[in-house]
Design a protein around this motif. Sequence first.
Motif, PDB file in Angstrom:
ATOM      1  N   MET A   3       0.807  -1.186  -0.014  1.00 48.62           N
ATOM      2  CA  MET A   3       0.112   0.059   0.154  1.00 48.62           C
ATOM      3  C   MET A   3       0.772   1.473   0.084  1.00 48.62           C
ATOM      4  N   LYS A   4       0.577   2.166  -0.802  1.00 50.46           N
ATOM      5  CA  LYS A   4       1.475   3.384  -1.129  1.00 50.46           C
ATOM      6  C   LYS A   4       0.753   4.347  -0.360  1.00 50.46           C
ATOM      7  N   ASN A   5       1.414   5.359   0.469  1.00 49.77           N
ATOM      8  CA  ASN A   5       0.836   6.389   1.072  1.00 49.77           C
ATOM      9  C   ASN A   5       1.131   7.724   0.528  1.00 49.77           C
ATOM     10  N   TRP A   6       0.475   8.063  -0.539  1.00 46.40           N
ATOM     11  CA  TRP A   6       0.569   9.268  -1.327  1.00 46.40           C
ATOM     12  C   TRP A   6       0.282  10.577  -0.626  1.00 46.40           C
ATOM     13  N   ILE A   7       1.031  11.611  -0.943  1.00 45.24           N
ATOM     14  CA  ILE A   7       0.552  12.857  -0.418  1.00 45.24           C
ATOM     15  C   ILE A   7      -0.479  13.324  -1.200  1.00 45.24           C
ATOM     16  N   ASN A   8      -1.779  13.137  -0.590  1.00 42.11           N
ATOM     17  CA  ASN A   8      -2.946  12.834  -1.460  1.00 42.11           C
ATOM     18  C   ASN A   8      -4.106  14.003  -0.853  1.00 42.11           C
ATOM     19  N   PHE A   9      -4.028  15.253  -0.953  1.00 40.79           N
ATOM     20  CA  PHE A   9      -5.361  15.941  -0.543  1.00 40.79           C
ATOM     21  C   PHE A   9      -5.585  16.868  -1.863  1.00 40.79           C
ATOM     22  N   PRO A  10      -6.767  16.668  -2.611  1.00 40.99           N
ATOM     23  CA  PRO A  10      -6.870  17.272  -3.829  1.00 40.99           C
ATOM     24  C   PRO A  10      -7.263  18.773  -3.487  1.00 40.99           C
ATOM     25  N   ARG A  11      -6.810  19.636  -4.369  1.00 37.60           N
ATOM     26  CA  ARG A  11      -7.126  21.095  -4.248  1.00 37.60           C
ATOM     27  C   ARG A  11      -7.248  21.632  -5.853  1.00 37.60           C
ATOM     28  N   VAL A  12      -8.035  22.546  -5.767  1.00 32.96           N
ATOM     29  CA  VAL A  12      -8.424  23.393  -6.736  1.00 32.96           C
ATOM     30  C   VAL A  12      -8.182  24.640  -6.827  1.00 32.96           C
ATOM     31  N   GLU A  13      -7.372  25.378  -8.017  1.00 28.10           N
ATOM     32  CA  GLU A  13      -6.781  26.500  -7.922  1.00 28.10           C
ATOM     33  C   GLU A  13      -6.996  27.140  -9.227  1.00 28.10           C
TER      34      GLU A  13
END
Length: 295
Positions: free
Chosen positions: A1-11
């Motif tokens: 299991m890979k623990n990606w930096i993962n918090f989607p943002r919209v700009e």
Amino acid sequence: MKNWINFPRVEGETSRQAHANFPANTFEREMGKEGFFGPATHFYHRHPPTGWTDFEGPLRPHAFDSTRMVHSGNSPWECKPILQNSDSLVALWTCNVAMDHLVRNADGDQLLFVHNGSGDLYCDFGHLHIRDGDYIVLPRGTMWRLEPFDSEPLELLMVEATGGHFQLPDKGIVGPHAIFDQAMLDVPTIDDQFRTQQSEDEWQVKVKVRQQVSTITFPFNPLDAVGWKGDNLAVRINWRDIRPLMSHRYHLPPSAHTTFVARGFVVCTFTLARSRATPAPSRCPSSTTTTISTS
């Protein structure tokens, strides 16, 4: 299991749905990890991201026209390489006459895709009739040879999973029977035609290991199995047996059309929806495309 930096943002100005409803007069560019299987961001540019005017240095865009490549020889190890990295080797080969020797790939699983032609495959697992549109997966270490029928040569795309294996993709919520059921996979059989080719004549096996070829000579045909059992198999599936996922509202990524998975790349088949009962053309149509996607 890979623990990606993962918090989607919209700009800024974006579409709410990837691949659809772009902001006016923009061009979408996707930047992702792990091919189409990891984190991804979609940018919306005012100019085409491919709108370059010049390239300097070793980096070059490539477009391959395989119809202009000369590829022949009586062994697949005399193939015409197109692409290669540490995970894969993609090549073209035309088998014009019946092979007078066996081959064995010790570098990884071998995938054959028959662009044109038909014939017979003989391997450790038995005998199999093959035709245009067939994918044939040969496990690492399999001995095999081809005999094209007289009408035309076998024109092949060959993909090697270097140091790895071909597997089926995880089909997720659509279930394991989507795209094609594993019951559609054909396996060579020890039939009368396979037994007939067994002999006490001298045969050679050209073994490729670490991308070098060695020759082993036997005083008999080593394709002499009387039976086998197990789940490390040579298998065949034809593109006509594939029932693709389709959507009229959502752009399905190439990964939705994955046929085989290997370390570092996938093999995708883009085809129109059709049933096996539909009369098939003698050649693979232009609407059927095999794509190798690396991560």
